[in-house]
Design an enzyme around this catalytic site. Structure first.
Site, PDB file in Angstrom:
ATOM      1  N   ARG A 122       0.809  -1.231   0.000  1.00 57.28           N
ATOM      2  CA  ARG A 122       0.000   0.000   0.000  1.00 57.28           C
ATOM      3  C   ARG A 122       0.837   1.273   0.000  1.00 57.28           C
ATOM      4  NH1 ARG A 122      -3.233  -3.093   3.567  1.00 57.28           N
ATOM      5  NH2 ARG A 122      -5.004  -3.927   2.402  1.00 57.28           N
ATOM      6  N   LYS A 144       3.897  11.505 -11.105  1.00 57.70           N
ATOM      7  CA  LYS A 144       3.094  10.665 -11.999  1.00 57.70           C
ATOM      8  C   LYS A 144       3.834   9.352 -12.194  1.00 57.70           C
ATOM      9  CE  LYS A 144       0.439  13.923 -14.781  1.00 57.70           C
ATOM     10  NZ  LYS A 144       0.213  14.469 -16.136  1.00 57.70           N
ATOM     11  N   GLU A 186      11.793  19.027 -24.127  1.00 54.97           N
ATOM     12  CA  GLU A 186      11.018  19.323 -22.906  1.00 54.97           C
ATOM     13  C   GLU A 186      11.578  20.565 -22.196  1.00 54.97           C
ATOM     14  OE1 GLU A 186       8.259  17.770 -21.832  1.00 54.97           O
ATOM     15  OE2 GLU A 186       8.289  15.768 -22.712  1.00 54.97           O
ATOM     16  N   LYS A 228       8.663  23.169 -13.202  1.00 50.99           N
ATOM     17  CA  LYS A 228       7.757  22.033 -13.031  1.00 50.99           C
ATOM     18  C   LYS A 228       7.242  22.000 -11.592  1.00 50.99           C
ATOM     19  CE  LYS A 228       6.391  17.506 -13.835  1.00 50.99           C
ATOM     20  NZ  LYS A 228       6.418  16.317 -14.638  1.00 50.99           N
ATOM     21  N   GLU A 238      -3.483  17.498 -11.501  1.00 56.10           N
ATOM     22  CA  GLU A 238      -3.902  17.948 -12.836  1.00 56.10           C
ATOM     23  C   GLU A 238      -5.402  18.214 -12.961  1.00 56.10           C
ATOM     24  OE1 GLU A 238      -1.572  16.245 -15.998  1.00 56.10           O
ATOM     25  OE2 GLU A 238      -3.152  16.694 -17.431  1.00 56.10           O
ATOM     26  N   ARG A 242      -1.736  22.167 -14.230  1.00 56.77           N
ATOM     27  CA  ARG A 242      -0.697  21.169 -14.572  1.00 56.77           C
ATOM     28  C   ARG A 242      -0.756  20.804 -16.051  1.00 56.77           C
ATOM     29  NH1 ARG A 242       1.699  16.148 -10.998  1.00 56.77           N
ATOM     30  NH2 ARG A 242       3.121  15.426 -12.604  1.00 56.77           N
ATOM     31  N   ASN A 246       1.603  20.096 -20.740  1.00 56.55           N
ATOM     32  CA  ASN A 246       1.333  19.329 -21.956  1.00 56.55           C
ATOM     33  C   ASN A 246       1.404  20.187 -23.211  1.00 56.55           C
ATOM     34  OD1 ASN A 246       0.901  16.969 -20.496  1.00 56.55           O
ATOM     35  ND2 ASN A 246      -1.176  17.624 -20.014  1.00 56.55           N
ATOM     36  N   HIS A 249       1.862  18.552 -26.521  1.00 55.04           N
ATOM     37  CA  HIS A 249       1.655  17.108 -26.365  1.00 55.04           C
ATOM     38  C   HIS A 249       0.447  16.564 -27.114  1.00 55.04           C
ATOM     39  CE1 HIS A 249       4.804  17.452 -23.415  1.00 55.04           C
ATOM     40  NE2 HIS A 249       4.733  16.180 -23.114  1.00 55.04           N
ATOM     41  N   HIS A 253       1.207  13.412 -29.239  1.00 51.25           N
ATOM     42  CA  HIS A 253       0.633  12.078 -29.049  1.00 51.25           C
ATOM     43  C   HIS A 253       0.066  11.533 -30.354  1.00 51.25           C
ATOM     44  CE1 HIS A 253       0.326  12.912 -24.473  1.00 51.25           C
ATOM     45  NE2 HIS A 253       1.458  12.351 -24.797  1.00 51.25           N
ATOM     46  N   HIS A 267       9.731  10.684 -28.132  1.00 50.92           N
ATOM     47  CA  HIS A 267       8.726  11.512 -27.474  1.00 50.92           C
ATOM     48  C   HIS A 267       9.123  12.999 -27.441  1.00 50.92           C
ATOM     49  CE1 HIS A 267       5.579  12.786 -24.756  1.00 50.92           C
ATOM     50  NE2 HIS A 267       6.507  13.302 -23.960  1.00 50.92           N
TER      51      HIS A 267
END
Ligand code: GLY
Length: 371
Positions: A122, A144, A186, A228, A238, A242, A246, A249, A253, A267
């Site tokens: 946990r 994340k 980035e 960041k 998010e 946040r 992106n 992005h 994607h 990426h």
């Protein structure tokens, strides 16, 4: 010189240390977190060859023992089978609730090991030691974690903040120029989304960074991490701001999906092309000065980066198919595409109010320019 960035998340607050030689000093940084002098390290086979023994020595210097698991390198590792292998291995090593897991690697290992730590007993604490530029400036900070499934990327995971991040800028010297520049996509993103003076600094110092200037690398990583951290502190899970991270992005994607998540487009390369498209779209919608997209593209070109759809080798689908792929992005809400657009360099904002025709026309023109 080491720069420290504090991620001020209350009970989940932690520091990101940025500087040269941190892997060799890992024991001193990690020791205060430990209830007993032993850590479990998850890495990949490529990173292990370069950085596992220096890490072992850095830990040993403080009397800390290390057990390690090296998984295959590559995106396919961010999946159920390897998550299961990592968790079972941690259990077999008798990692307890008060122990610390260390993720040594790029984004794939950070996301996978972080998620394994999130669900083991946990939740156990973990330390990120990111070894790619992309992981240092983005994925290792902010909590994340997760894996991909056959349904898509990053669809299973948890927010689980690390207890410490050690961004050793010396390891950047071991990256191929292509991987370094992909991560740099980035870095540029941070200037474009929220700090025009950082973007100007990158215009001045980008070549020195790529050539290996150690101080410039520390500064660039630390400023990116600071930005960041500010955003993550405002919006950890998010719900709003946040999403600014992106920038580029949504286009990226779609392009990654269109190129089969292959070597044709890394990426960070997709992020750079996506940022150029987001500024072009912003200019076409009259939101930002007309000269901004050219300035963005000029810097990417100066750095020798992929900038336009023409720089992506092989076939691409038509504009409608690309728009469809954008619609499959998991950041779509109620069928509305969310875009990060800009009022200028360093002034991005989130909007769902973008006419589909404008995006379609932009993609048609960008594809036509491929000749
Ligand atoms: N990489 C985007 C985020 O951490 O939110």
């Amino acid at each position: 010189m080491t720069r420290q960035v504090h991620v001020d998340l209350g009970e989940r607050a932690y520091d990101v240390q940025v500087g040269p030689g941190l892997i060799g000093q890992a024991g001193a940084w990690i020791a205060p977190l430990l209830a007993r002098p032993r850590v479990a390290v998850i890495t990949d086979e490529r990173v292990a060859e370069l950085h596992l023994e220096p890490l072992r020595a850095g830990l040993k210097a403080q009397g800390i023992d290390m057990v390690s698991l090296a998984l295959p390198a590559g995106e396919a590792t961010k999946s159920w089978p390897f998550l299961s292998q990592a968790v079972e291995w941690l259990l077999s090593q008798k990692v307890e609730r008060r122990d610390v897991v260390v993720a040594l690697g790029g984004g794939v290992i950070g996301d996978l090991a972080g998620f394994a730590a999130a669900i083991l007993r946990r939740g156990v604490r973990f330390v990120q030691i990111p070894t790619s530029l992309l992981a240092q400036v983005d994925s290792s900070v902010g909590g994340k974690t997760g894996i991909n499934t056959p349904h898509g990327k990053n669809l299973v995971g948890a927010f689980h903040q690390p207890s410490l991040v050690l961004a050793d800028t010396d390891v950047l010297a071991t990256l191929t120029p292509r991987d370094f520049l992909a991560g740099y996509g980035e870095v540029v993103k941070y200037g474009l989304l929220g700090d025009a003076s950082f973007f100007s600094w990158l215009e001045q110092n980008g070549s020195a960074l790529a050539a290996g200037d150690r101080d410039a690398r520390v500064q660039a990583v630390a400023r990116s991490v600071e930005m960041k951290a500010e955003i993550v502190v405002r919006d950890e899970t998010e719900q709003g701001d946040r999403a600014l991270l992106n920038l580029g992005h949504t286009f990226c994607h779609a392009l990654e999906a269109a190129t089969g998540y292959s070597d044709r487009l890394l990426h960070g390369e997709g992020v750079a092309v996506g940022c150029a498209l987001a500024f072009e779209l912003s200019a076409r919608l009259g939101l930002c000065p007309q000269e901004d997209p050219s300035r963005v593209r000029a810097h990417l070109r100066d750095m020798g980066m992929k900038t336009d759809l023409a720089d992506i080798p092989g076939d691409l689908p038509g504009a409608e198919a690309l728009l469809d792929l954008m619609g499959q992005d998991k950041k779509v809400i109620d069928g509305q595409l969310r875009f990060i657009l800009a009022r200028g360099i360093g002034a991005a904002f989130v909007t769902s109010d973008v006419p589909g025709d404008a995006v379609l026309d932009l993609l048609k023109d960008a594809l036509a320019a491929r000749g």
